[in-house]
Every structure is written in structure tokens, then in C-alpha cells.
Design a protein around this motif. Structure first.
Motif, PDB file in Angstrom:
ATOM      1  N   LEU A   6     107.904 102.779  20.765  1.00 43.19           N
ATOM      2  CA  LEU A   6     107.322 101.435  20.872  1.00 43.19           C
ATOM      3  C   LEU A   6     107.163 101.085  22.346  1.00 43.19           C
ATOM      4  CD1 LEU A   6     106.594  98.532  19.958  1.00 43.19           C
ATOM      5  CD2 LEU A   6     109.052  98.069  19.867  1.00 43.19           C
ATOM      6  N   PHE A   7     105.994 100.590  22.700  1.00 47.10           N
ATOM      7  CA  PHE A   7     105.747 100.082  24.040  1.00 47.10           C
ATOM      8  C   PHE A   7     105.844  98.577  24.029  1.00 47.10           C
ATOM      9  CE2 PHE A   7     103.852 102.320  27.729  1.00 47.10           C
ATOM     10  CZ  PHE A   7     104.199 103.607  27.370  1.00 47.10           C
ATOM     11  N   LEU A   8     106.698  98.019  24.897  1.00 48.00           N
ATOM     12  CA  LEU A   8     106.787  96.569  25.057  1.00 48.00           C
ATOM     13  C   LEU A   8     106.429  96.225  26.496  1.00 48.00           C
ATOM     14  CD1 LEU A   8     110.169  95.370  23.496  1.00 48.00           C
ATOM     15  CD2 LEU A   8     107.866  94.950  22.619  1.00 48.00           C
ATOM     16  N   GLY A   9     105.922  95.016  26.679  1.00 47.40           N
ATOM     17  CA  GLY A   9     105.636  94.564  28.028  1.00 47.40           C
ATOM     18  C   GLY A   9     104.596  93.478  27.965  1.00 47.40           C
ATOM     19  N   LEU A  84     102.749 106.206  18.706  1.00 42.45           N
ATOM     20  CA  LEU A  84     103.102 105.304  19.778  1.00 42.45           C
ATOM     21  C   LEU A  84     102.575 103.916  19.424  1.00 42.45           C
ATOM     22  CD1 LEU A  84     102.934 106.629  23.277  1.00 42.45           C
ATOM     23  CD2 LEU A  84     102.847 104.221  22.734  1.00 42.45           C
ATOM     24  N   LEU A  85     103.460 102.991  19.216  1.00 41.98           N
ATOM     25  CA  LEU A  85     103.058 101.632  18.844  1.00 41.98           C
ATOM     26  C   LEU A  85     102.842 100.796  20.098  1.00 41.98           C
ATOM     27  CD1 LEU A  85     105.470 100.685  15.906  1.00 41.98           C
ATOM     28  CD2 LEU A  85     103.010 101.164  15.755  1.00 41.98           C
ATOM     29  N   ASP A  86     101.703 100.127  20.167  1.00 41.33           N
ATOM     30  CA  ASP A  86     101.335  99.320  21.340  1.00 41.33           C
ATOM     31  C   ASP A  86     100.805  97.976  20.843  1.00 41.33           C
ATOM     32  OD1 ASP A  86      99.982  98.191  23.524  1.00 41.33           O
ATOM     33  OD2 ASP A  86      98.500  99.802  23.662  1.00 41.33           O
ATOM     34  N   GLY A  87     101.568  96.914  21.080  1.00 36.95           N
ATOM     35  CA  GLY A  87     101.110  95.580  20.657  1.00 36.95           C
ATOM     36  C   GLY A  87     101.695  95.135  19.331  1.00 36.95           C
ATOM     37  N   PHE A  88     102.492  95.971  18.737  1.00 37.84           N
ATOM     38  CA  PHE A  88     103.141  95.665  17.458  1.00 37.84           C
ATOM     39  C   PHE A  88     104.462  96.401  17.385  1.00 37.84           C
ATOM     40  CE2 PHE A  88     104.404  96.452  13.165  1.00 37.84           C
ATOM     41  CZ  PHE A  88     104.108  95.294  12.496  1.00 37.84           C
ATOM     42  N   THR A 110     112.261 102.510  22.715  1.00 37.14           N
ATOM     43  CA  THR A 110     111.341 101.493  23.210  1.00 37.14           C
ATOM     44  C   THR A 110     111.211 101.599  24.721  1.00 37.14           C
ATOM     45  OG1 THR A 110     111.923 100.007  21.411  1.00 37.14           O
ATOM     46  CG2 THR A 110     110.989  99.001  23.354  1.00 37.14           C
ATOM     47  N   ILE A 111     109.973 101.555  25.180  1.00 34.79           N
ATOM     48  CA  ILE A 111     109.713 101.541  26.616  1.00 34.79           C
ATOM     49  C   ILE A 111     109.253 100.147  27.000  1.00 34.79           C
ATOM     50  CG2 ILE A 111     108.146 102.399  28.408  1.00 34.79           C
ATOM     51  CD1 ILE A 111     108.132 105.034  26.755  1.00 34.79           C
ATOM     52  N   LEU A 112     109.925  99.569  27.975  1.00 35.74           N
ATOM     53  CA  LEU A 112     109.585  98.216  28.421  1.00 35.74           C
ATOM     54  C   LEU A 112     108.950  98.301  29.800  1.00 35.74           C
ATOM     55  CD1 LEU A 112     109.796  95.095  28.299  1.00 35.74           C
ATOM     56  CD2 LEU A 112     112.083  95.339  29.279  1.00 35.74           C
ATOM     57  N   LEU A 113     107.667  97.982  29.872  1.00 34.11           N
ATOM     58  CA  LEU A 113     106.978  97.989  31.172  1.00 34.11           C
ATOM     59  C   LEU A 113     107.170  96.636  31.825  1.00 34.11           C
ATOM     60  CD1 LEU A 113     103.409  99.550  31.174  1.00 34.11           C
ATOM     61  CD2 LEU A 113     105.490 100.361  32.283  1.00 34.11           C
ATOM     62  N   ALA A 161     120.353  95.889  19.481  1.00 31.88           N
ATOM     63  CA  ALA A 161     121.319  95.444  18.473  1.00 31.88           C
ATOM     64  C   ALA A 161     121.277  96.331  17.236  1.00 31.88           C
ATOM     65  CB  ALA A 161     121.044  93.984  18.090  1.00 31.88           C
ATOM     66  N   ARG A 162     120.204  97.102  17.095  1.00 35.02           N
ATOM     67  CA  ARG A 162     120.056  98.015  15.949  1.00 35.02           C
ATOM     68  C   ARG A 162     120.146  99.479  16.371  1.00 35.02           C
ATOM     69  NH1 ARG A 162     118.235  93.410  15.364  1.00 35.02           N
ATOM     70  NH2 ARG A 162     118.155  92.322  13.356  1.00 35.02           N
ATOM     71  N   GLY A 163     120.699  99.700  17.555  1.00 39.97           N
ATOM     72  CA  GLY A 163     120.921 101.084  18.004  1.00 39.97           C
ATOM     73  C   GLY A 163     119.700 101.783  18.578  1.00 39.97           C
ATOM     74  N   VAL A 164     118.644 101.018  18.849  1.00 38.02           N
ATOM     75  CA  VAL A 164     117.432 101.612  19.429  1.00 38.02           C
ATOM     76  C   VAL A 164     117.395 101.243  20.905  1.00 38.02           C
ATOM     77  CG1 VAL A 164     114.893 101.575  19.407  1.00 38.02           C
ATOM     78  CG2 VAL A 164     116.170 101.451  17.238  1.00 38.02           C
TER      79      VAL A 164
END
Ligand code: ADP
Length: 191
Positions: A6-9, A84-88, A110-113, A161-164
Motif C-alpha cells: 500500500l502506498f500512502l502519502g 500495489l494499491l495507490d489511493g485506496f 505500507t510505504i508512506l511518502l 496496530a494490526r501488525g503491518v
């Protein structure tokens, strides 16, 4: 290497660009809900008609519509070995729906940009000049940043919190610099 990523940012952090590259490098589909929704709008589907004005305003398309769209996409054969999830997910409701549908296995890492808000607005406004995306004007950009802080940022706590694990990546620098940071952090994570 984790294959369900998962991509977050925040909007403007370069998620789309980096996610597309990483997906290519890993040989997994890049699943971008923004791209899928823009496609629906351009094709004039029922979903597209409902999403159009909401997207132009920078607001979120209703969760049930987006969740159904993603579930259908994840059921396709090419997503069986990773994606790879981007935006969801973009808020906790969507994350919970995804977890409920997959028994909590949908995201491995999860990758946080990370990019500062001033830099983000500057980048998005210059992109507006180049590409003219319908939602790249200053008001909409501010709305999208606010929604990110209020709705999406809580996911930075949700997953650990869920181990990810959530891996923060500095999003400043050239596309190549940032990509190299992502690849080496993922390799380290795999240890
Ligand atoms: P950005 O990250 O630059 O805002 P995206 O391409 O990810 O751009 O999304 C563009 C727009 O599409 C969002 O502002 C929103 O209206 C809609 N959208 C995308 N993904 C979702 C989602 N998971 N839930 C609700 N709306 C979404």
C-alpha cells in the motif's frame, strides 16, 4: 519482498509516479483508484457520472462505490500474486471494508511518502499548469490536503496496530532518488 503493498502519502507527494515504477519493477499491477475513477469519468459510466463532480471538488467518492470497484479489481487474475494499491484505502472505513473482505491479508507493507505541505501545494500547482487535471486548482488542492490529514492520515496508525509496518520515505529529491530509497527500504524490511 512483500508483494501486497500500500502506498500512502498526501496528494502531490509523487505516489502515482513511484507506485507505477515500483509495480513495474515487481511485476505486479498498479491499482490506482484515482486512475480508475478518472477512466470511469472519461468513459461516462454510471460510476463515472456519480464521481465526476465529487472529484472536481476534491471530495471523496462514497466509500461503498470505491470499495466495490476495488474488490472487483482485486478479484482479477493479475492481482493474485500481489499488487500495489495507490489511493485506496483512503480512510478507516475503506480499510476496514478491505480487511473484512480479505481476512486482514490485503496489505503486507505500507510505504508512506513524506513531503511538507508547502512543497505539495507548489508541486500540484505547477502540475496544474502542465497537465490541466480537472482537480488541480488551489481550492481543490487545499481540500484534498485537508481530507488527507483528517481521513487518510489515521491509517498511519491503523496498520501498525494490526501488525503491518509503515515505512516512511522522504519524498524530496529526484524521482530516481526517491525510487532508490523505496527499493532499499523494502529490501531492508525483507531483511
Ligand atoms: P491525489 O492523490 O492527487 O488527490 P488521486 O488520483 O489519488 O489523486 O485521486 C483523485 C480523486 O479521486 C480524489 O480527490 C477523490 O475524489 C477520488 N478518489 C480516489 N481514490 C479514492 C478513494 N479511495 N475513495 C474516495 N475517493 C477517491
Amino acid at each position: 519482498m512483500g508483494r501486497r503493498i500500500l502506498f500512502l502519502g498526501p496528494p502531490g507527494a509523487g505516489k502515482g509516479t513511484q507506485a507505477a515504477r515500483l509495480a513495474r519493477a515487481l511485476g505486479v499491477p498498479h491499482i490506482s483508484t484515482g486512475d480508475m475513477l478518472r477512466q470511469a469519468v472519461s468513459e461516462g459510466t454510471e460510476l463515472g457520472k456519480r464521481a465526476d463532480a465529487i472529484m472536481k471538488a476534491g471530495d471523496l467518492v462514497p466509500d461503498d462505490l470505491v470499495v466495490a470497484m476495488v474488490q472487483e479489481r482485486l478479484g482479477k487474475e493479475d492481482a493474485a500474486c500481489g499488487y500495489l494499491l495507490d489511493g485506496f484505502p483512503r480512510n478507516v472505513t475503506q480499510a476496514e471494508a478491505l480487511d473484512a473482505a480479505t481476512g486482514g491479508t490485503a496489505v503486507e507493507v505500507t510505504i508512506l511518502l513524506d513531503v511538507s505541505e508547502d512543497e505539495l501545494v507548489a508541486r500540484l500547482l505547477s502540475r496544474a499548469g502542465e497537465l490541466g487535471r480537472a482537480d488541480d486548482n488551489e481550492d481543490t488542492i487545499r481540500t484534498r490536503q485537508r481530507i488527507y490529514r483528517e481521513e487518510t492520515e489515521p491509517l498511519i496508525g491503523y496498520y501498525p496496530a494490526r501488525g503491518v509496518s509503515v515505512i516512511p520515505i522522504d519524498g524530496l529529491g529526484t524521482i530516481e532518488d526517491v525510487f532508490a530509497r523505496i527499493v532499499s527500504s523494502l529490501a531492508e524490511e525483507d531483511g
